[in-house]
Write an enzyme that holds these catalytic residues in place. Sequence first.
Site: not given
Length: 380
Positions: A14, A111-112
């Site tokens: 993350d 983003d993850e």
Amino acid sequence: MSSETPPRRILHIDADAFYCQVAYLTWPEKLADVELLLVGGHPEKRGVVASCSYAARKRGVRSAMPMAMALRICPEAVAVPVPWGSVRRKSREVAAVLGRFAERLEMVSVDEGYALLPESDEPLEEVARRIQRAVEEETRITVSIGGGTSKLVAKLATSRAKPAGLFAVPPGAEYDFVGTHALGDLPYVGPAFLRDLEKRGVGSIEAARRIDLNTLTLWLGPARARYLWATVRAVDRAEVSAGDEPRKSISSETTFERDLVDPHALEDALKNLVGDVGQSLRKIGYRARTVTVKTRGPDFQDRQKNRTLPQAVETDPVILRAADELLRELREARPGPVRLLGVGLSNLEGPGTWEQLTFPEIVPPLETDEDRRARAELGE
DNA sequence: TCTGGGGTCCTAGGACCC
DNA sequence: TCTGGGGTCCTAGGACCC
């Protein structure tokens, strides 16, 4: 039992305050000395904070907070829009690095993501550390990484790791590790779920573990009951998927700077939204059978109407005809100012699935091949 | 302070069919 | 004459995620 499968090795990666990091990389001179950074929508256009620096968080700013409020809390903060182009580019760069280490990589957002690692004797923390270094060296993005034998445990571990840290839960320690959390820390346990549990006297993971599955099912319905029963026991068999799931819906919505009442202004907005979703639909080569129109009033009450067509369609005028009708019905049921208008397409059919579902000799076609070839977009 | 936008999944009721 | 139960599809609304 010699054939017992070894525990899975899963990492949850993350990026920390991702939009902020990307903003700093995108506007290095402008933001060089800025500690209080807010990234998101314009405060006078009802924008919200998409991401903010850790300094701003310390002052009480949170993502999804109205930008106007964030600026009231931090008047000296610098606010910038989300640099979408750089965000997507950086996201692909990070994923490319992760992909080198993973047997399977599932990105769940820009983003993850989850990485299933190949079997190895190398401790999970060490792989995670190598990945973290590689990502930072090659993309200038810092990430936090959690590790464990399931996606659930890896994800919870990441919040222990933030920011820019590592946290791995060894095999066998999952049950105790999950037990150290609050109920609301669990994924999918939001405010409404928490209220439902609390009004029944269940306020902790420890308490939830004492309720049997049948009782939970009566309280919560089968899906949430099974999920909660398994999750509080750290049971999570969900696979890291290859990320090739077909799209289920496409939508576009817009919040107006000021609420709209003028039917012509609404009609124009509707046309634009239909143009957006139509373009997205054709871009992925799908057709849609269900059209949805959604409105939000000043009171934040959402209303939606949808209609399923006899055939899957892809051209703007056909979508617009349905959308117009739905909007008209919504307005009749509930006139008054509109804060937000949205158009959605669902019941999507991918290439190759529609031919056998249409019977042009019986049902008159909503679109002809000529319509489709002409691409029949709005304004042409 | 005044609340974005893009998604997925679940529930529940009603229609309709067998 | 009065009454089933299961399955599928459609529609509306809501919770939750990032």
